[in-house]
Design a protein around this motif. Structure first.
Motif, PDB file in Angstrom:
ATOM      1  N   LYS A   1      -0.555  44.178  44.256  1.00 40.03           N
ATOM      2  CA  LYS A   1       0.446  44.796  43.292  1.00 40.03           C
ATOM      3  C   LYS A   1       1.368  43.910  42.926  1.00 40.03           C
ATOM      4  O   LYS A   1       1.728  44.006  41.868  1.00 40.03           O
ATOM      5  CB  LYS A   1       1.041  45.836  44.300  1.00 40.03           C
ATOM      6  CG  LYS A   1      -0.017  47.235  44.592  1.00 40.03           C
ATOM      7  CD  LYS A   1       0.581  48.289  45.413  1.00 40.03           C
ATOM      8  CE  LYS A   1      -0.459  49.317  45.640  1.00 40.03           C
ATOM      9  NZ  LYS A   1       0.520  50.499  46.478  1.00 40.03           N
TER      10      LYS A   1
ATOM     11  N   HIS B   1      -0.885  44.400  53.712  1.00 43.00           N
ATOM     12  CA  HIS B   1      -0.401  43.299  53.048  1.00 43.00           C
ATOM     13  C   HIS B   1      -1.285  42.833  52.157  1.00 43.00           C
ATOM     14  O   HIS B   1      -0.816  41.953  51.101  1.00 43.00           O
ATOM     15  CB  HIS B   1       0.042  42.234  54.203  1.00 43.00           C
ATOM     16  CG  HIS B   1       1.285  42.751  54.784  1.00 43.00           C
ATOM     17  ND1 HIS B   1       2.419  42.914  54.642  1.00 43.00           N
ATOM     18  CD2 HIS B   1       1.336  43.242  56.234  1.00 43.00           C
ATOM     19  CE1 HIS B   1       3.154  43.405  55.424  1.00 43.00           C
ATOM     20  NE2 HIS B   1       2.596  43.426  56.401  1.00 43.00           N
TER      21      HIS B   1
ATOM     22  N   ASN C   1       3.505  37.082  51.656  1.00 44.82           N
ATOM     23  CA  ASN C   1       2.385  38.023  51.818  1.00 44.82           C
ATOM     24  C   ASN C   1       1.219  37.480  52.489  1.00 44.82           C
ATOM     25  O   ASN C   1       0.461  37.834  53.080  1.00 44.82           O
ATOM     26  CB  ASN C   1       2.288  38.681  50.576  1.00 44.82           C
ATOM     27  CG  ASN C   1       3.144  39.645  50.323  1.00 44.82           C
ATOM     28  OD1 ASN C   1       3.780  40.173  51.150  1.00 44.82           O
ATOM     29  ND2 ASN C   1       3.157  40.058  49.160  1.00 44.82           N
TER      30      ASN C   1
ATOM     31  N   GLU D   1      -3.143  44.370  49.924  1.00 41.54           N
ATOM     32  CA  GLU D   1      -2.749  45.192  48.773  1.00 41.54           C
ATOM     33  C   GLU D   1      -1.499  44.917  48.144  1.00 41.54           C
ATOM     34  O   GLU D   1      -1.255  44.946  47.084  1.00 41.54           O
ATOM     35  CB  GLU D   1      -2.858  46.791  49.264  1.00 41.54           C
ATOM     36  CG  GLU D   1      -2.852  47.938  48.095  1.00 41.54           C
ATOM     37  CD  GLU D   1      -3.020  49.240  48.724  1.00 41.54           C
ATOM     38  OE1 GLU D   1      -2.239  50.141  48.097  1.00 41.54           O
ATOM     39  OE2 GLU D   1      -3.697  49.427  49.671  1.00 41.54           O
ATOM     40  N   GLN D   2      -0.533  44.551  48.868  1.00 37.19           N
ATOM     41  CA  GLN D   2       0.620  44.311  48.580  1.00 37.19           C
ATOM     42  C   GLN D   2       0.895  43.068  47.721  1.00 37.19           C
ATOM     43  O   GLN D   2       1.572  42.857  46.675  1.00 37.19           O
ATOM     44  CB  GLN D   2       1.749  44.154  49.675  1.00 37.19           C
ATOM     45  CG  GLN D   2       3.165  43.721  49.324  1.00 37.19           C
ATOM     46  CD  GLN D   2       3.973  43.950  50.517  1.00 37.19           C
ATOM     47  OE1 GLN D   2       3.749  43.737  51.617  1.00 37.19           O
ATOM     48  NE2 GLN D   2       5.302  43.956  50.407  1.00 37.19           N
ATOM     49  N   ARG D   3      -0.107  42.079  47.988  1.00 36.78           N
ATOM     50  CA  ARG D   3      -0.158  40.864  47.376  1.00 36.78           C
ATOM     51  C   ARG D   3      -0.735  41.067  45.961  1.00 36.78           C
ATOM     52  O   ARG D   3      -0.367  40.703  44.937  1.00 36.78           O
ATOM     53  CB  ARG D   3      -1.264  39.969  48.147  1.00 36.78           C
ATOM     54  CG  ARG D   3      -0.520  39.245  49.378  1.00 36.78           C
ATOM     55  CD  ARG D   3      -1.857  38.367  50.041  1.00 36.78           C
ATOM     56  NE  ARG D   3      -2.023  37.319  49.244  1.00 36.78           N
ATOM     57  CZ  ARG D   3      -2.842  36.369  49.730  1.00 36.78           C
ATOM     58  NH1 ARG D   3      -3.574  36.702  50.642  1.00 36.78           N
ATOM     59  NH2 ARG D   3      -3.061  35.038  49.022  1.00 36.78           N
TER      60      ARG D   3
END
Length: 157
Positions: free
Chosen positions: A27, A21, A76, A23-25
């Motif tokens: 991206k 999560h 996130n 990393e998702q932030r």
């Protein structure tokens, strides 16, 4: 032996959750920058053509994108915080104080800790406000243009 395996499993799961999560932030933020960059390019290249309706449309899309990414950031952030909470508990169980020392270090260096989360939200909100201000500016220009056309372009008798 079971307790150690369980703690290791919990630690692994919590870390992977956090990592995914976090990393998702990042991206999501990169995609936001790309989308907003295209919108600003479209707006600025359209500035020469003076098409107020297209500029207003780009501003509305920009406001919507900024708001959507702000909401996504909040979600996130919550997911990352769930993992942080679990990692804090596990740090205590395995006698590691990494998160505790990190918090203490931040408190020593900064009188008001400013986090990555603050800056991400600040950028999203600033983008939203800039798109809104340009929307108001262009909307006002349309009204002025219509008023000028009504006053000066009246059919002659």
């Amino acid at each position: 032996m079971k307790d150690k395996e369980l703690i290791w499993l919990q630690l692994e799961y919590s870390w992977r959750w956090f990592e995914f999560h976090a990393e998702q932030r990042l991206k999501a933020f990169y995609y936001f920058l790309i989308i907003v960059g295209f919108l600003w390019y479209g707006y600025s290249s359209n500035f020469i053509q003076n098409s107020c309706f297209l500029k207003i449309l780009l501003c509305l899309v920009g406001m919507g994108i900024s708001l959507a990414f702000l909401r996504l950031e909040k979600r996130n952030e919550n997911l990352v915080d769930f993992a942080r909470t679990e990692l804090d508990k596990l740090d205590i169980e395995i006698a590691v104080e990494i998160r505790k020392k990190d918090k203490q270090d931040k408190e020593k260096k900064y009188c008001v800790p400013i986090s990555h989360s603050f800056w991400l939200k600040f950028i999203y909100v600033t983008s939203l406000l800039i798109f809104f201000l340009f929307f108001l500016y262009d909307f006002q220009n349309i009204r002025i243009c219509e008023c000028i056309q009504k006053c000066f372009c009246m059919p002659r008798l």
